[in-house]
Design a protein around this motif. Sequence first.
Motif, PDB file in Angstrom:
ATOM      1  N   ASN A  79       0.827  -1.216   0.000  1.00 36.71           N
ATOM      2  CA  ASN A  79       0.000   0.000   0.000  1.00 36.71           C
ATOM      3  C   ASN A  79       0.857   1.260   0.000  1.00 36.71           C
ATOM      4  N   ALA A  80       1.959   1.223   0.748  1.00 42.81           N
ATOM      5  CA  ALA A  80       2.867   2.381   0.749  1.00 42.81           C
ATOM      6  C   ALA A  80       3.438   2.580  -0.659  1.00 42.81           C
ATOM      7  N   ILE A  81       3.764   1.478  -1.314  1.00 44.57           N
ATOM      8  CA  ILE A  81       4.322   1.576  -2.676  1.00 44.57           C
ATOM      9  C   ILE A  81       3.273   2.144  -3.626  1.00 44.57           C
ATOM     10  N   LEU A  82       2.032   1.659  -3.492  1.00 47.99           N
ATOM     11  CA  LEU A  82       0.947   2.188  -4.347  1.00 47.99           C
ATOM     12  C   LEU A  82       0.824   3.704  -4.194  1.00 47.99           C
ATOM     13  N   VAL A  83       0.791   4.152  -2.926  1.00 47.86           N
ATOM     14  CA  VAL A  83       0.629   5.590  -2.661  1.00 47.86           C
ATOM     15  C   VAL A  83       1.809   6.365  -3.255  1.00 47.86           C
ATOM     16  N   TYR A  84       3.011   5.817  -3.101  1.00 49.38           N
ATOM     17  CA  TYR A  84       4.191   6.477  -3.685  1.00 49.38           C
ATOM     18  C   TYR A  84       4.057   6.580  -5.205  1.00 49.38           C
ATOM     19  N   LEU A  85       3.743   5.474  -5.835  1.00 46.55           N
ATOM     20  CA  LEU A  85       3.673   5.461  -7.304  1.00 46.55           C
ATOM     21  C   LEU A  85       2.602   6.432  -7.807  1.00 46.55           C
ATOM     22  N   ILE A  86       1.484   6.479  -7.091  1.00 50.34           N
ATOM     23  CA  ILE A  86       0.397   7.375  -7.507  1.00 50.34           C
ATOM     24  C   ILE A  86       0.858   8.829  -7.424  1.00 50.34           C
ATOM     25  N   HIS A  87       1.473   9.192  -6.289  1.00 53.50           N
ATOM     26  CA  HIS A  87       1.897  10.594  -6.149  1.00 53.50           C
ATOM     27  C   HIS A  87       3.041  10.933  -7.098  1.00 53.50           C
ATOM     28  N   ALA A  88       3.920   9.966  -7.338  1.00 53.03           N
ATOM     29  CA  ALA A  88       5.093  10.271  -8.177  1.00 53.03           C
ATOM     30  C   ALA A  88       4.768  10.226  -9.665  1.00 53.03           C
ATOM     31  N   TYR A  89       3.903   9.295 -10.086  1.00 52.46           N
ATOM     32  CA  TYR A  89       3.805   9.018 -11.524  1.00 52.46           C
ATOM     33  C   TYR A  89       2.388   8.929 -12.082  1.00 52.46           C
ATOM     34  N   ALA A  90       1.372   9.212 -11.288  1.00 50.37           N
ATOM     35  CA  ALA A  90       0.002   9.074 -11.811  1.00 50.37           C
ATOM     36  C   ALA A  90      -0.835  10.265 -11.355  1.00 50.37           C
ATOM     37  N   ASP A  91      -2.106  10.190 -11.667  1.00 48.76           N
ATOM     38  CA  ASP A  91      -3.027  11.282 -11.333  1.00 48.76           C
ATOM     39  C   ASP A  91      -3.589  10.991  -9.936  1.00 48.76           C
ATOM     40  N   SER A  92      -3.088  11.713  -8.926  1.00 47.22           N
ATOM     41  CA  SER A  92      -3.436  11.342  -7.548  1.00 47.22           C
ATOM     42  C   SER A  92      -4.911  11.623  -7.227  1.00 47.22           C
ATOM     43  N   ASP A  93      -5.492  12.654  -7.826  1.00 54.08           N
ATOM     44  CA  ASP A  93      -6.929  12.891  -7.579  1.00 54.08           C
ATOM     45  C   ASP A  93      -7.769  11.732  -8.118  1.00 54.08           C
ATOM     46  N   TYR A  94      -7.340  11.192  -9.253  1.00 55.27           N
ATOM     47  CA  TYR A  94      -8.073  10.092  -9.877  1.00 55.27           C
ATOM     48  C   TYR A  94      -7.947   8.817  -9.033  1.00 55.27           C
ATOM     49  N   TRP A  95      -6.718   8.483  -8.638  1.00 52.71           N
ATOM     50  CA  TRP A  95      -6.489   7.180  -7.997  1.00 52.71           C
ATOM     51  C   TRP A  95      -6.726   7.205  -6.486  1.00 52.71           C
ATOM     52  N   LEU A  96      -6.515   8.370  -5.836  1.00 53.00           N
ATOM     53  CA  LEU A  96      -6.627   8.423  -4.369  1.00 53.00           C
ATOM     54  C   LEU A  96      -7.766   9.317  -3.900  1.00 53.00           C
ATOM     55  N   GLY A  97      -8.563   9.849  -4.827  1.00 52.59           N
ATOM     56  CA  GLY A  97      -9.744  10.622  -4.446  1.00 52.59           C
ATOM     57  C   GLY A  97      -9.546  12.115  -4.644  1.00 52.59           C
ATOM     58  N   LYS A  98     -10.659  12.763  -5.022  1.00 48.44           N
ATOM     59  CA  LYS A  98     -10.552  14.182  -5.392  1.00 48.44           C
ATOM     60  C   LYS A  98     -10.879  15.105  -4.229  1.00 48.44           C
ATOM     61  N   ASP A  99     -11.564  14.612  -3.205  1.00 52.05           N
ATOM     62  CA  ASP A  99     -11.863  15.477  -2.060  1.00 52.05           C
ATOM     63  C   ASP A  99     -11.697  14.667  -0.773  1.00 52.05           C
ATOM     64  N   ALA A 100     -11.896  15.359   0.345  1.00 43.34           N
ATOM     65  CA  ALA A 100     -11.594  14.732   1.641  1.00 43.34           C
ATOM     66  C   ALA A 100     -12.369  13.432   1.836  1.00 43.34           C
ATOM     67  N   LYS A 101     -13.651  13.461   1.472  1.00 47.41           N
ATOM     68  CA  LYS A 101     -14.469  12.269   1.710  1.00 47.41           C
ATOM     69  C   LYS A 101     -14.005  11.101   0.834  1.00 47.41           C
ATOM     70  N   GLU A 102     -13.777  11.411  -0.448  1.00 45.52           N
ATOM     71  CA  GLU A 102     -13.385  10.321  -1.359  1.00 45.52           C
ATOM     72  C   GLU A 102     -12.017   9.752  -0.965  1.00 45.52           C
ATOM     73  N   LYS A 103     -11.112  10.636  -0.560  1.00 44.03           N
ATOM     74  CA  LYS A 103      -9.778  10.156  -0.133  1.00 44.03           C
ATOM     75  C   LYS A 103      -9.928   9.204   1.058  1.00 44.03           C
ATOM     76  N   ALA A 104     -10.814   9.564   1.987  1.00 43.36           N
ATOM     77  CA  ALA A 104     -10.999   8.722   3.175  1.00 43.36           C
ATOM     78  C   ALA A 104     -11.646   7.380   2.802  1.00 43.36           C
ATOM     79  N   LEU A 105     -12.623   7.423   1.884  1.00 42.02           N
ATOM     80  CA  LEU A 105     -13.293   6.175   1.494  1.00 42.02           C
ATOM     81  C   LEU A 105     -12.314   5.228   0.800  1.00 42.02           C
ATOM     82  N   ILE A 106     -11.419   5.795   0.002  1.00 40.31           N
ATOM     83  CA  ILE A 106     -10.407   4.963  -0.680  1.00 40.31           C
ATOM     84  C   ILE A 106      -9.394   4.435   0.329  1.00 40.31           C
ATOM     85  N   GLN A 107      -8.954   5.302   1.231  1.00 43.13           N
ATOM     86  CA  GLN A 107      -7.995   4.872   2.268  1.00 43.13           C
ATOM     87  C   GLN A 107      -8.574   3.723   3.098  1.00 43.13           C
TER      88      GLN A 107
END
Length: 225
Positions: A79-107
């Motif tokens: 999971n740490a690697i996923l989060v790293y890859l998303i922030h470094a090389y992908a669209d973080s709003d898309y993969w980890l959520g665009k707002d506070a609620k969505e980020k929490a639901l994904i987490q």
Amino acid sequence: MTNPTSNTLPKSPIVLIQNPKSGHCHKVSLFMTLNAIPFTTVEPDMAKGEHKSDRFSSLNVFKQVPVITDGDITLADSNAILVYLIHAYADSDYWLGKDAKEKALIQRWLSVSAGELAKGPAAARLEYVFGATIHVPTVLATSETLLANIEAHLGNTVSAFLVGEHVTAADIAMYSYIAHAPEGGISLSKFPLINAWINAVESLDNFVPMPASDIAPARNTSPHS
Ligand SMILES: N[C@@H](CCC(=O)N[C@@H](CS)C(=O)NCC(=O)O)C(=O)O
């Protein structure tokens, strides 16, 4: 379905230290493949205990795969690697959520993947595929509750995916060990929405499967009967 990628790419391919039969490792390789992030793999001989060596400990003190190296960065934990890859090389709003609620639901699903998923279907598969010793009634009870909860959750989602209208890190974190649960004798036959979700993930552009292991005889997932 097209997955958004960012223009940033690693300077040289990421090295994924993995076991090809590990769902924790598949999460990482699946994400990199979906996002066209270049990587190579190294496979320690775990049957010979190579991951227990001092050299491997210097990469991950918990002596487990997956580990990645990206230039001078070394990271363990899927999971740490996923989060790293998303922030470094992908669209973080898309993969980890665009707002506070969505980020929490994904987490929350990343937490479930490290908790109930690892202690349930992943553990059941460990027994059959890797010969591990498990406490069967506990693993079955955890698996049954988890699968029933995912099935109920999928009955209330706005798409075939776990959070929101498209695939997110939640689906990547959960997919491998759910899709391969039958290899641990955990049947998915009574969960039509989970099967539809598996199909949705497998229909993504550039999807790459984890190599299949033999299907174990279905366990009765009711620990009390
Ligand atoms: N929390 C870790 C768990 C990783 C894990 O359990 N890896 C297993 C393979 S699936 C492993 O390396 N097991 C070897 C051992 O524990 O000796 C993650 O998400 O990466």
